[in-house]
Design a protein around this motif. Structure first.
Motif, PDB file in Angstrom:
ATOM      1  N   VAL A 178      69.304   1.893 -52.000  1.00  0.00           N
ATOM      2  CA  VAL A 178      69.333   1.748 -50.544  1.00  0.00           C
ATOM      3  C   VAL A 178      69.123   3.102 -49.879  1.00  0.00           C
ATOM      4  O   VAL A 178      68.383   3.217 -48.889  1.00  0.00           O
ATOM      5  N   GLY A 179      69.745   4.144 -50.416  1.00  0.00           N
ATOM      6  CA  GLY A 179      69.568   5.477 -49.862  1.00  0.00           C
ATOM      7  C   GLY A 179      68.137   5.977 -49.986  1.00  0.00           C
ATOM      8  O   GLY A 179      67.599   6.587 -49.066  1.00  0.00           O
ATOM      9  N   ILE A 180      67.517   5.703 -51.126  1.00  0.00           N
ATOM     10  CA  ILE A 180      66.131   6.133 -51.346  1.00  0.00           C
ATOM     11  C   ILE A 180      65.182   5.433 -50.377  1.00  0.00           C
ATOM     12  O   ILE A 180      64.201   6.011 -49.930  1.00  0.00           O
ATOM     13  N   PHE A 181      65.500   4.206 -50.027  1.00  0.00           N
ATOM     14  CA  PHE A 181      64.641   3.453 -49.115  1.00  0.00           C
ATOM     15  C   PHE A 181      64.512   4.151 -47.760  1.00  0.00           C
ATOM     16  O   PHE A 181      63.476   4.064 -47.112  1.00  0.00           O
ATOM     17  N   TYR A 182      65.550   4.861 -47.343  1.00  0.00           N
ATOM     18  CA  TYR A 182      65.535   5.511 -46.033  1.00  0.00           C
ATOM     19  C   TYR A 182      65.013   6.949 -46.063  1.00  0.00           C
ATOM     20  O   TYR A 182      64.955   7.600 -45.033  1.00  0.00           O
ATOM     21  N   LEU A 183      64.637   7.454 -47.225  1.00  0.00           N
ATOM     22  CA  LEU A 183      64.073   8.805 -47.311  1.00  0.00           C
ATOM     23  C   LEU A 183      62.573   8.734 -47.059  1.00  0.00           C
ATOM     24  O   LEU A 183      61.813   8.232 -47.877  1.00  0.00           O
ATOM     25  N   GLU A 184      62.163   9.255 -45.935  1.00  0.00           N
ATOM     26  CA  GLU A 184      60.765   9.115 -45.526  1.00  0.00           C
ATOM     27  C   GLU A 184      59.830  10.095 -46.230  1.00  0.00           C
ATOM     28  O   GLU A 184      58.634   9.852 -46.309  1.00  0.00           O
TER      29      GLU A 184
END
Length: 83
Positions: free
Chosen positions: A17-23
């Motif tokens: 989930v955290g990786i999903f928000y790293l642009e």
């Protein structure tokens, strides 16, 4: 044992989930999420489906199905120009 595996699965899910928000990851997000999901898949089939303690034939069947599905997905992505 099962609680430890559950905690590991929760941690991996939180990382996903955290990786999903790293642009800044751009195109690397898909391979990273794929590897994390494959790890979760392996943990679930080994411990919760008890394949770690069963005959190796069952493990080979699950892994070959996973590999086949991965190859089909990659082939479709290449065919549709998504790679």
């Amino acid at each position: 044992q099962y609680f430890k595996v559950a905690v590991i699965l929760v941690v991996i899910t939180a990382i996903e989930v955290g990786i999903f928000y790293l642009e800044f990851l751009n195109y690397w997000i898909i391979p990273i999420l794929f590897v994390l999901s494959a790890g979760k898949f392996a943990l679930v089939i080994m411990y919760y489906m008890h394949l770690k303690f069963d005959n190796k034939l069952f493990s080979i069947m699950f892994i070959s199905g996973f590999i086949l599905a991965s190859v089909v997905i990659l082939a479709l992505m290449a065919l549709l120009g998504a790679l």
